[in-house]
Scaffold this motif. Structure first.
Motif, short mmCIF file in Angstrom:
data_model
loop_
_atom_site.label_atom_id
_atom_site.label_comp_id
_atom_site.label_asym_id
_atom_site.label_seq_id
_atom_site.Cartn_x
_atom_site.Cartn_y
_atom_site.Cartn_z
N ARG A 163 0.85 -1.18 0.00
CA ARG A 163 0.00 0.00 0.00
C ARG A 163 0.90 1.24 0.00
O ARG A 163 2.04 1.18 0.45
CB ARG A 163 -0.91 -0.02 1.22
CG ARG A 163 -0.15 -0.08 2.53
CD ARG A 163 -1.06 -0.38 3.73
NE ARG A 163 -0.30 -0.35 4.98
CZ ARG A 163 0.36 -1.39 5.47
NH1 ARG A 163 0.36 -2.55 4.83
NH2 ARG A 163 1.03 -1.28 6.60
N PRO A 164 0.39 2.36 -0.46
CA PRO A 164 1.24 3.54 -0.58
C PRO A 164 1.47 4.26 0.74
O PRO A 164 2.43 4.99 0.87
CB PRO A 164 0.47 4.44 -1.55
CG PRO A 164 -0.94 4.01 -1.42
CD PRO A 164 -0.93 2.56 -1.08
N THR A 165 0.59 4.07 1.71
CA THR A 165 0.77 4.72 3.00
C THR A 165 0.96 3.64 4.04
O THR A 165 0.28 2.61 4.02
CB THR A 165 -0.46 5.56 3.39
OG1 THR A 165 -1.61 4.73 3.29
CG2 THR A 165 -0.63 6.74 2.48
N LEU A 166 1.89 3.86 4.97
CA LEU A 166 2.15 2.84 5.98
C LEU A 166 1.01 2.70 6.97
O LEU A 166 0.64 1.61 7.36
CB LEU A 166 3.41 3.20 6.77
CG LEU A 166 4.75 2.77 6.23
CD1 LEU A 166 5.80 2.90 7.31
CD2 LEU A 166 4.70 1.35 5.71
N TYR A 167 0.50 3.85 7.42
CA TYR A 167 -0.36 3.83 8.60
C TYR A 167 -1.74 4.38 8.30
O TYR A 167 -2.08 5.45 8.76
CB TYR A 167 0.26 4.68 9.70
CG TYR A 167 1.62 4.24 10.14
CD1 TYR A 167 1.79 3.04 10.81
CD2 TYR A 167 2.73 5.03 9.90
CE1 TYR A 167 3.04 2.63 11.23
CE2 TYR A 167 3.98 4.63 10.33
CZ TYR A 167 4.13 3.43 10.98
OH TYR A 167 5.36 3.03 11.39
N ASP A 168 -2.52 3.70 7.51
CA ASP A 168 -3.87 4.18 7.30
C ASP A 168 -4.81 2.99 7.25
O ASP A 168 -4.99 2.36 6.21
CB ASP A 168 -3.94 4.99 5.99
CG ASP A 168 -5.33 5.53 5.74
OD1 ASP A 168 -6.22 5.32 6.61
OD2 ASP A 168 -5.55 6.15 4.69
N LEU A 169 -5.41 2.69 8.41
CA LEU A 169 -6.27 1.50 8.48
C LEU A 169 -7.57 1.69 7.72
O LEU A 169 -8.35 0.76 7.57
CB LEU A 169 -6.55 1.15 9.95
CG LEU A 169 -5.37 0.46 10.65
CD1 LEU A 169 -5.60 0.40 12.16
CD2 LEU A 169 -5.15 -0.94 10.09
N GLY A 170 -7.82 2.90 7.23
CA GLY A 170 -9.02 3.14 6.42
C GLY A 170 -8.73 3.05 4.93
O GLY A 170 -9.61 3.32 4.11
N TRP A 171 -7.52 2.62 4.57
CA TRP A 171 -7.11 2.65 3.15
C TRP A 171 -8.00 1.77 2.27
O TRP A 171 -8.42 0.68 2.68
CB TRP A 171 -5.65 2.18 3.04
CG TRP A 171 -5.12 2.31 1.65
CD1 TRP A 171 -4.91 3.47 0.96
CD2 TRP A 171 -4.76 1.25 0.77
NE1 TRP A 171 -4.41 3.18 -0.28
CE2 TRP A 171 -4.31 1.85 -0.44
CE3 TRP A 171 -4.76 -0.14 0.87
CZ2 TRP A 171 -3.87 1.09 -1.52
CZ3 TRP A 171 -4.31 -0.89 -0.21
CH2 TRP A 171 -3.88 -0.27 -1.38
N VAL A 172 -8.31 2.26 1.11
CA VAL A 172 -9.11 1.50 0.16
C VAL A 172 -8.24 1.18 -1.06
O VAL A 172 -7.64 2.06 -1.67
CB VAL A 172 -10.35 2.32 -0.29
CG1 VAL A 172 -11.13 1.55 -1.34
CG2 VAL A 172 -11.23 2.63 0.91
N LYS A 173 -8.16 -0.11 -1.37
CA LYS A 173 -7.34 -0.55 -2.50
C LYS A 173 -8.03 -0.16 -3.80
O LYS A 173 -9.25 -0.26 -3.91
CB LYS A 173 -7.23 -2.07 -2.39
CG LYS A 173 -6.23 -2.74 -3.28
CD LYS A 173 -6.09 -4.21 -2.84
CE LYS A 173 -5.25 -5.00 -3.80
NZ LYS A 173 -4.95 -6.35 -3.28
#
Lengths: 686, 571
Positions: free
Chosen positions: A103-113
């Motif tokens: 993923r492009p950000t290390l720390y984002d638990l809301g990330w959407v692929k």
């Protein structure tokens, strides 16, 4: 192309369509109209007709129609591509969606692929296998026919075929693709190995899928545009700028639309490349800053750096490899451009701990900066530049855009309050922060590649580039900045001066003779470029992508002239070690050297002379005046037109105002106009 | 705290850019697949006191460990650090984490005075020991796990200690790769050192030092502002690793998180004592995992420097699995971090109910395949299998992604097959594996392979077979992991952490766990269920069983029938 005819460069953006008509004797007629989606051709035709009318020419006099377009990128960003199917090997239908898991950000638990461009229901498997050693268990034709029937029933317009290990046996994949083409007339079918005959099933599948997804859209778009142009009396063929630089006939582009995704940015770098050659500059940083982003790229010995892959649709491209996973990877030649979210519309903010930030949020073109008076309230870099006196407090773009400095000051008031400073202090702080952010982009293409920025000259263009270039150069230790004439139109100019280019590539396979592969690829691109005119002179350059065993990144090495033999191979290896040492500070053992991909580039010199465009007479501009400009403190600066700037260096502070951009010359720097009408800014003690 | 906002922001950009440049150097020049492809490495810049100033955007669970490595180097060499030195270590009792993670620490001098340190950490493909890859779960002593390097001066004033390096290289399976990756680390330290010196030259030493102070204070301020939103109190959670790979009992991870005016305390009292196998962590690694969990929760842009660490307090029992004593084996300790993250997030779920997701697959499963050649040399293929994230409070989990604690890439099938030692027969999702919920957990992933080499040793680390990824707010657990030998009729279910030899023709299927669900499955939008069925992510049977969704013949949801079915299913 005879000298007497006109060349048209048309750059279509989401908001505006820019046309530059180049007439006899280097005469330039720019024309800007609102874009006309979805029938973009209407805008191009009306702008072209208007520009020609202003040049007192007829559409029949157009000898070349050259085009930069975001149609492919937009199809992906807006998810407006064709319904697309993937056909692959049994067991691997999820390769496209799994991706590389990063993923492009290390720390984002809301990330959407990013959602796959071909959903799982439209990914089909065939009972077949290409083994790593080259043996093939072929697909049965009846199975392919059954998959074709499902695709037809699902109403799918485009198909990407990517079989596991197809880079080892392209014939099996091409056979499957041909069977599908025969069974699915009118559908757009891509075989992955035709675009990327390299190892890596995900990247190959993604490339083929992107190609198929945008293929029908690009086809329809270019077909309609050609019809509109013909209807308006333009008989010249349509050529489109490719991501890797170079123009290509629209009919060929339709086969490989994946190659035009970065069409727009490539044009500007092409123009800078020409300027670098004209000026005889060995190392040039091309710096382009517009409304939302700033871009940097490196041109060395008259050639831009071209990367073999990039991600589309993932936002900012910093060209470093750390942030992958945000978009859709594509393996297609692309000029290596590093980008940061700093442009004239970038919004200035403060955070909970009192730090000052610029971007990446942009006020866009609507409402735009507060000082435009279109209802924008958030402070932007353009507002800061108005407050600082860098931009005219009255109007921009030759009077077309009115400026309201009181709105700029008001918008910056909040930030100034947070920082406990005056409005001008906050504006100057934002200017410095923006400069520091842009150094990241320049370093990504220079020092991170072992190139010292201090050995380069900066060429600045784009609407905002010349406002920041001198400060950015000083930050990087670059002593000279060149702001060419028409710098605000430089991307469109790139279309007018570009060559026609065609790329070919093949994997380096131990049991295939590279000499024969190079000859085959050279013959292919030459034949394509000579279609319709066998006398056309084609130059073919050869390259090899090389790495040490286990490495993930290759370096592109030029192959020496002459036959491919043991001496040529030894020279390639020598160049690779040297380039690796230059780039990364060390070289590896010779037995670890791995040749990965053979590449050719065919080129037909077709561009107009940049020199004649730049040296055409300049408009007089407004009479010189003075205004108060803020640096560390307030200074009275001379404001003059490019034409009024002479060959003798004048000390800063100066503001040089063109129709389409403003060059800021800070105290401590000098500026003069050179023989090509460029404003040359020099730092006395960099 | 911030004296001049523009200067501060320019400094912040520059220092984080310098750390990123180190990471890029490693990424672009490393030779081994695990580094170049999986990106299991980190880089950081420290000040003269060893405080972390900036870390690159790389591997989360490495990041909190750097202060301990710095302290170990300073304890051993503090008086004799010299310009041009580089120190290396991997000893878990002396600043390291597990033996494959080799730290390189380069002191940086400006005008003759110590300015700071450039630090790189790389998970090397092999550091020797009995098992290929040096991460076998079954190791019972660190003496079996590979070469142990206490803090050592590898480079003295620019002069490489060849004797020392040759000794290390002789003890690893792929010395060329080890050397290549170590060279990448040294190059990164060089890059980082140049970056630090440029900053000191630009601002002057005194201003440089004050800007570092501002930067650390800045991170602390941002973190405290976020923590201030939480309701003070103590929150406990218990999670488990299934077993130690040697037939032991479930391994408890107990955490009590206390939020108070001072900050946040993590008390791990009640967690398992250290175990017989290689699942033992260091206190530094435990702290890293806790930091990563909080960072993920905040999703913000808070710089990961030593100021960020200030609001944290830890109670980590000595001799526990979280801070084991020598000679405990450590090779497979990565799993501990993933379970700590699960436990910490579980504890914080009531505090941040709109941010905490259900549990994901529980950590990347690793499959190390070792093949010994005729010449006695060895090849190690290291495959990472990541499944899913758990469902979030407002959206589904992610299918096919590296867990929060790491940001690993998979190895391309074609790259693994190129070795000729194995064939991959399939790689994809399995339906009905994501925990049901109003928001669905991510799907489990399978990977099938056939051994082609005459013989291969296969070492697998997986978990979440007995203790499944938890759901939240009524969401169901995710599905269990599995290792199947010769899948199909007559298949054998292998343990979660097996080590075995496979002959040519042996087939194996690995299945990761699925992510937990969030919220009541009967509250899931029937259209979302129907879409999942169309994509084969949920079967029609699963839709009926887990979600009580009735589908029409066309594949859409029958809303009326679904409503009745759901009504009937409610207690």
């Amino acid at each position: 192309v005879p000298e007497s005819t006109w060349r048209i460069g048309a750059d279509i953006g989401g908001t505006f369509t820019d046309v530059v008509a180049l007439g006899p004797a280097g005469r330039i007629v720019p024309m800007k109209v609102l874009s006309t989606p979805p029938a973009f051709g209407e805008g191009v035709v009306s702008a072209t007709t208007a520009a020609l009318a202003e040049g007192e020419a007829a559409t029949a006099e157009v000898g070349a129609m050259l085009h930069g377009t975001t149609v492919a990128t937009n199809a992906i960003l807006e998810r407006a591509g064709a319904p697309t199917a993937v056909v692959t090997t049994r067991g691997f239908r999820d390769v496209l969606e799994l991706g590389r898991l990063r993923r492009p950000t290390l720390y984002d638990l809301g990330w959407v692929k990013p959602a796959p461009l071909a959903p799982r229901r439209h990914r089909y498997e065939l009972d077949q296998r290409i083994h790593a050693d080259g043996t093939v268990e072929p697909a049965v034709e009846a199975d392919v026919a059954a998959v074709a029937a499902e695709i037809r029933a699902a109403g799918i317009a485009a198909v990407a075929v990517c079989l596991v290990n197809s880079h080892v046996r392209p014939d099996e994949e091409r056979r499957v693709a041909d069977l599908l083409r025969a069974a699915l007339p009118g559908r757009y079918v891509t075989a992955s190995v035709d675009l990327s005959p390299e190892m890596g099933e995900f990247e190959r599948t993604s490339t083929a899928t992107v190609n198929s997804y945008v293929g029908p859209v690009v086809h329809d778009y270019l077909t309609a545009l050609q019809q509109d142009l013909r209807g308006a009396g333009v008989a010249a063929p349509l050529l489109v700028m490719q991501s890797g630089g170079g123009l290509l006939d629209a009919a060929k582009v339709v086969e490989r639309p994946v190659q035009i995704i970065e069409s727009g940015p490539a044009a500007g770098v092409t123009a800078v490349t020409r300027l670098a050659r004209l000026m005889g500059l060995a190392g040039v940083v091309a710096f382009d800053m517009g409304g939302t982003t700033a871009k940097a790229s490196l041109i060395e010995d008259g050639e831009p750096f071209v990367s073999a892959d990039y991600e589309v649709g993932g936002g900012m491209n910093i060209a470093r490899g750390l942030g992958s996973g945000a978009g859709y990877p594509v393996r297609a030649p692309s000029i290596d451009i590093a980008e940061v979210g700093a442009g004239g519309g970038s919004v200035i903010t403060t955070d909970a701990a009192g730090a000052l930030h610029v971007g990446p949020t942009s006020a866009g073109s609507r409402p735009g900066p507060a000082c435009y008076g279109n209802g924008g309230e958030r402070p932007t870099l353009t507002d800061a530049n108005v407050v600082l006196g860098y931009l005219s407090p009255e109007a921009l773009a030759g009077g077309r855009v009115a400026i309201h400095p009181e709105l700029a000051r008001k918008a910056l008031g909040g930030v100034a309050g947070e920082l406990g400073t005056d409005v001008a202090g906050a504006a100057r702080g934002a200017y410095e922060v923006a400069v520091s952010g842009m150094t990241t982009a320049v370093k990504a293409v220079t020092s991170e590649r072992g190139r010292d920025p201090r050995d380069t000259t900066m060429v600045a263009f784009g609407g905002a580039g010349p406002l920041y270039a001198a400060a950015l150069a000083r930050e990087l230790g670059i002593s000279t900045v060149v702001v060419p004439a028409h710098s605000g139109l430089f991307s469109s100019l790139g279309l007018l001066v570009a060559d026609v280019e065609r790329y070919g590539l093949a994997p380096y396979l131990p049991d295939v003779d590279p000499a024969a592969e190079f000859a085959r690829l050279a013959a292919e691109v030459t034949a394509e470029l000579q279609a319709g005119d066998a006398d056309r002179a084609v130059t073919v350059d050869r390259f090899v992508d090389v790495r040490y065993r286990g490495q993930r990144f290759e370096l592109r090495i030029a192959v020496p002239e002459g036959p491919w033999d043991a001496a040529a191979l030894a020279e390639v290896r020598r160049r690779f070690h040297a380039e690796h040492r230059r780039t990364y500070g060390r070289a590896g053992a010779d037995d670890l050297v791995e040749l990965v991909t053979l590449r050719v580039r065919g080129r037909v010199a077709a561009g107009a002379s940049l020199e004649s465009v730049l040296t055409a007479p300049l408009p007089e501009g407004r009479p010189a005046s003075t205004r108060t400009v803020r640096f560390d403190d307030d200074r009275e600066a001379l404001v003059l037109s490019r034409a009024a700037l002479g060959p003798e260096p004048r000390p800063g502070p100066l503001v040089v105002e063109d129709m389409d951009s403003t060059t800021l010359v800070p105290p401590g720097a000098t500026a003069h106009r050179d023989a090509l009408n460029s404003v040359v800014v020099r730092w006395e003690q960099p | 705290v911030i004296r001049d906002a523009a200067t501060f922001e320019v400094f912040r950009n520059a220092v984080s850019g310098a750390a990123d440049e180190m990471a890029i150097t490693v990424l672009r020049t490393a030779h081994s697949q695990i580094v170049a492809s999986s990106m299991d490495f980190s880089a950081a810049l420290c000040d003269a006191d060893g405080r972390v100033i900036a870390q690159a955007n790389t591997c989360p669970v490495h990041l909190g460990s750097i202060p301990d490595a710095m302290a170990a180097v300073q304890a051993a060499f503090g008086d004799s650090l010299a310009e041009g030195d580089v120190y290396v270590l991997n000893d878990p009792s002396l600043g390291g984490m597990h033996l494959p993670d080799v730290f390189a620490v380069a002191p940086v001098f400006a005008d003759g005075a110590l300015l700071g340190f450039a630090v790189s950490v790389v998970n090397h493909a092999d550091v020797g020991g009995w098992a290929a890859g040096s991460m076998a779960v079954q190791s019972t002593s660190i003496f079996a796990e590979g070469v142990q390097i206490p803090p050592s001066r590898l480079v003295a004033a620019g002069e490489l200690n060849e004797t020392f390096l040759n000794l290390v290289l002789r003890n690893v399976r792929e010395p060329d790769l080890f050397r290549g990756d170590l060279d990448s680390q040294l190059a990164a330290c060089h890059t980082g050192g140049a970056g630090l010196r440029a900053l000191a030259a630009r601002y002057g030493r005194a201003r440089f030092d004050s800007l570092v102070d501002e930067l650390l204070d800045y991170a602390e301020t941002l973190l405290r502002a976020e923590l201030a939103e939480a309701v003070p109190g103590s929150y406990s959670f218990l999670d488990h690793i299934d077993d130690d790979g040697l037939g032991g009992d479930p391994i408890p991870f107990r955490v009590r998180v206390t939020l108070d005016a001072e900050g946040v305390e993590f008390d791990f009292t009640g967690s398992s004592p250290q175990v017989a196998s290689a699942l033992n962590a260091t206190a530094s690694f435990t702290r890293s995992a806790a930091y990563a969990a909080v960072q993920g929760l905040l999703a913000g842009d808070i710089p990961a420097n030593s100021g960020f660490y200030r609001p944290f307090r830890f109670v980590i029992p000595e001799g526990s699995i979280l801070d084991a004593r020598r000679p405990a084996a450590r090779g497979a300790r990565g799993l501990v971090a993933y379970r700590i993250i699960d436990a910490v997030l579980g504890a914080l779920a009531p505090v941040f109910p709109d941010r905490v997701p259900a549990a994901g697959d529980g950590g990347p499963d690793s499959v190390a395949i070792g093949v010994t050649g005729d010449d006695g040399g060895s090849t190690v293929l290291w495959d990472v299998l990541c499944g899913a994230w758990g469902a979030r409070p407002d959206r589904d989990g992610v299918d096919g992604i590296s867990p929060l604690g790491a940001n690993l890439a998979n190895t391309p099938v074609e790259e693994i097959e190129r070795s000729g030692h194995v064939r991959i027969d399939g790689y994809g999702y399995l339906p009905d594996t994501g925990g049901a919920g109003r928001f669905r957990g991510g799907l489990a992933t399978f990977r099938d392979m056939t051994v082609l080499a005459p013989s291969a040793t296969v070492q697998i680390r997986s978990d979440r077979r007995a203790h499944l990824p938890y759901g939240l707010a009524g969401g169901a657990e995710g599905s269990p992991s599995a290792n199947l030998l010769n899948p199909g009729p007559g298949e054998t279910l292998l343990p979660a952490k097996p080590h075995l030899t496979m002959a040519a023709g042996t087939r194996h299927r690995h299945v990761t766990a699925g992510g937990g669900g969030h919220g009541d499955p009967l509250a899931r939008d029937p259209h979302a269920v129907a879409e999942d069925v169309l994509d084969g992510k949920v079967t029609p049977e699963g839709a009926a069983r887990d979600y009580r969704v009735v589908l029409t013949d066309a594949g859409g949801p029958d809303l009326a029938a679904t409503s009745s079915a759901r009504e009937a299913a409610r207690p």
